[in-house]
Scaffold this motif. Structure first.
Motif, PDB file in Angstrom:
ATOM      1  N   VAL A 164      -1.860  -6.995  -0.011  1.00  0.00           N
ATOM      2  CA  VAL A 164      -0.400  -7.045  -0.015  1.00  0.00           C
ATOM      3  C   VAL A 164       0.043  -7.142  -1.462  1.00  0.00           C
ATOM      4  CG1 VAL A 164       1.653  -8.322   0.732  1.00  0.00           C
ATOM      5  CG2 VAL A 164      -0.344  -8.198   2.220  1.00  0.00           C
ATOM      6  N   ASP A 165       0.901  -6.193  -1.881  1.00  0.00           N
ATOM      7  CA  ASP A 165       1.308  -6.173  -3.282  1.00  0.00           C
ATOM      8  C   ASP A 165       2.689  -5.534  -3.430  1.00  0.00           C
ATOM      9  OD1 ASP A 165       1.005  -6.713  -5.960  1.00  0.00           O
ATOM     10  OD2 ASP A 165      -0.097  -4.881  -6.387  1.00  0.00           O
ATOM     11  N   PHE A 166       3.353  -5.897  -4.515  1.00  0.00           N
ATOM     12  CA  PHE A 166       4.647  -5.327  -4.886  1.00  0.00           C
ATOM     13  C   PHE A 166       4.525  -4.728  -6.271  1.00  0.00           C
ATOM     14  CE2 PHE A 166       5.638  -8.677  -1.900  1.00  0.00           C
ATOM     15  CZ  PHE A 166       6.517  -8.021  -1.052  1.00  0.00           C
ATOM     16  N   ALA A 208      14.020  -5.700  -2.177  1.00  0.00           N
ATOM     17  CA  ALA A 208      14.314  -4.665  -1.181  1.00  0.00           C
ATOM     18  C   ALA A 208      13.475  -4.876   0.082  1.00  0.00           C
ATOM     19  CB  ALA A 208      14.065  -3.285  -1.770  1.00  0.00           C
ATOM     20  N   ALA A 209      12.217  -5.278  -0.084  1.00  0.00           N
ATOM     21  CA  ALA A 209      11.350  -5.519   1.072  1.00  0.00           C
ATOM     22  C   ALA A 209      11.873  -6.692   1.900  1.00  0.00           C
ATOM     23  CB  ALA A 209       9.920  -5.785   0.616  1.00  0.00           C
ATOM     24  N   ALA A 210      12.351  -7.733   1.241  1.00  0.00           N
ATOM     25  CA  ALA A 210      12.898  -8.879   1.974  1.00  0.00           C
ATOM     26  C   ALA A 210      14.155  -8.474   2.746  1.00  0.00           C
ATOM     27  CB  ALA A 210      13.210 -10.020   1.015  1.00  0.00           C
ATOM     28  N   LEU A 211      14.993  -7.660   2.142  1.00  0.00           N
ATOM     29  CA  LEU A 211      16.193  -7.202   2.824  1.00  0.00           C
ATOM     30  C   LEU A 211      15.844  -6.309   4.014  1.00  0.00           C
ATOM     31  CD1 LEU A 211      19.284  -7.230   2.761  1.00  0.00           C
ATOM     32  CD2 LEU A 211      19.167  -5.181   1.346  1.00  0.00           C
ATOM     33  N   LEU A 212      14.942  -5.344   3.798  1.00  0.00           N
ATOM     34  CA  LEU A 212      14.523  -4.462   4.893  1.00  0.00           C
ATOM     35  C   LEU A 212      13.802  -5.224   5.997  1.00  0.00           C
ATOM     36  CD1 LEU A 212      13.287  -1.191   3.163  1.00  0.00           C
ATOM     37  CD2 LEU A 212      15.191  -1.463   4.742  1.00  0.00           C
ATOM     38  N   ALA A 248       3.122  -5.240  12.466  1.00  0.00           N
ATOM     39  CA  ALA A 248       3.640  -3.881  12.593  1.00  0.00           C
ATOM     40  C   ALA A 248       5.004  -3.746  11.929  1.00  0.00           C
ATOM     41  CB  ALA A 248       3.723  -3.485  14.060  1.00  0.00           C
ATOM     42  N   VAL A 249       5.845  -4.745  12.063  1.00  0.00           N
ATOM     43  CA  VAL A 249       7.160  -4.714  11.420  1.00  0.00           C
ATOM     44  C   VAL A 249       6.993  -4.755   9.908  1.00  0.00           C
ATOM     45  CG1 VAL A 249       9.331  -5.978  11.135  1.00  0.00           C
ATOM     46  CG2 VAL A 249       8.352  -5.689  13.402  1.00  0.00           C
ATOM     47  N   ILE A 250       6.091  -5.585   9.413  1.00  0.00           N
ATOM     48  CA  ILE A 250       5.838  -5.631   7.971  1.00  0.00           C
ATOM     49  C   ILE A 250       5.253  -4.302   7.497  1.00  0.00           C
ATOM     50  CG2 ILE A 250       4.375  -6.714   6.198  1.00  0.00           C
ATOM     51  CD1 ILE A 250       4.877  -9.379   7.639  1.00  0.00           C
ATOM     52  N   ALA A 292       5.878   1.031   4.861  1.00  0.00           N
ATOM     53  CA  ALA A 292       5.876   2.489   4.948  1.00  0.00           C
ATOM     54  C   ALA A 292       7.209   3.079   4.482  1.00  0.00           C
ATOM     55  CB  ALA A 292       5.585   2.926   6.378  1.00  0.00           C
ATOM     56  N   LEU A 293       8.293   2.372   4.731  1.00  0.00           N
ATOM     57  CA  LEU A 293       9.610   2.860   4.332  1.00  0.00           C
ATOM     58  C   LEU A 293       9.910   2.617   2.857  1.00  0.00           C
ATOM     59  CD1 LEU A 293      11.757   1.696   7.383  1.00  0.00           C
ATOM     60  CD2 LEU A 293      10.995   4.019   6.843  1.00  0.00           C
ATOM     61  N   LEU A 294       9.279   1.622   2.276  1.00  0.00           N
ATOM     62  CA  LEU A 294       9.578   1.223   0.903  1.00  0.00           C
ATOM     63  C   LEU A 294       8.392   1.559   0.008  1.00  0.00           C
ATOM     64  CD1 LEU A 294      11.764  -0.236  -0.765  1.00  0.00           C
ATOM     65  CD2 LEU A 294      10.556  -2.345  -0.308  1.00  0.00           C
ATOM     66  N   GLY A 295       8.620   2.354  -1.000  1.00  0.00           N
ATOM     67  CA  GLY A 295       7.534   2.807  -1.859  1.00  0.00           C
ATOM     68  C   GLY A 295       6.894   1.721  -2.713  1.00  0.00           C
ATOM     69  N   GLY A 296       7.607   0.688  -3.085  1.00  0.00           N
ATOM     70  CA  GLY A 296       7.061  -0.317  -3.984  1.00  0.00           C
ATOM     71  C   GLY A 296       6.391  -1.483  -3.300  1.00  0.00           C
ATOM     72  N   PHE A 297       6.237  -1.414  -1.992  1.00  0.00           N
ATOM     73  CA  PHE A 297       5.633  -2.498  -1.213  1.00  0.00           C
ATOM     74  C   PHE A 297       4.398  -1.923  -0.540  1.00  0.00           C
ATOM     75  CE2 PHE A 297       6.247  -5.184   2.885  1.00  0.00           C
ATOM     76  CZ  PHE A 297       5.340  -6.126   2.454  1.00  0.00           C
TER      77      PHE A 297
END
Length: 119
Positions: free
Chosen positions: A25-27, A35-39, A73-75, A80-85
């Motif tokens: 798991v990395d950012f 952005a990941a926390a918001l999504l 799965a949600v994470i 998958a939707l966010l490129g930096g996560f």
């Protein structure tokens, strides 16, 4: 509004801690963490209840442990939707789900529930 901001900050901390404790798991930046926390908050509000209902029989058969897979799965969807996560696989997602869940649980314990009183 204040409750939303506190929950957002708790989710940010949980995801940040997951990136430090869970291998895979990395950012790429602090912006991608935010952005990941918001999504993740949006996905937990929209996608997670649907998945929970659809997988209810598996959740019953596994005595609730399948909810870890739903949370992973949600994470993974957010990653998958966010490129930096980045989440490398199911086990990394389950680890991130456990860490963020524990952080949210501890924060809820310290913050407490919203109590309303009748005036």
């Amino acid at each position: 509004m204040l409750r939303f901001i506190v929950q957002f900050l708790v989710t940010c901390f949980g995801l940040w801690l997951s990136s430090r404790l869970v291998p895979g798991v990395d950012f790429l930046s602090n912006g991608s963490l935010l952005a990941a926390a918001l999504l993740l908050g949006l996905a937990n509000a929209v996608v997670r209840p649907v998945l929970t209902i659809l997988t209810f029989p598996l959740t019953i058969l596994s005595f609730g442990l399948f909810l870890l897979v739903v949370n992973a799965a949600v994470i993974g969807l957010v990653a998958a939707l966010l490129g930096g996560f980045v989440v490398d696989g199911l086990w990394a997602g389950i680890g991130a789900a456990i860490v963020t869940g524990i952080v949210s649980w501890i924060a809820g314990w310290f913050i407490g529930g919203e109590t309303r009183r009748a005036d």
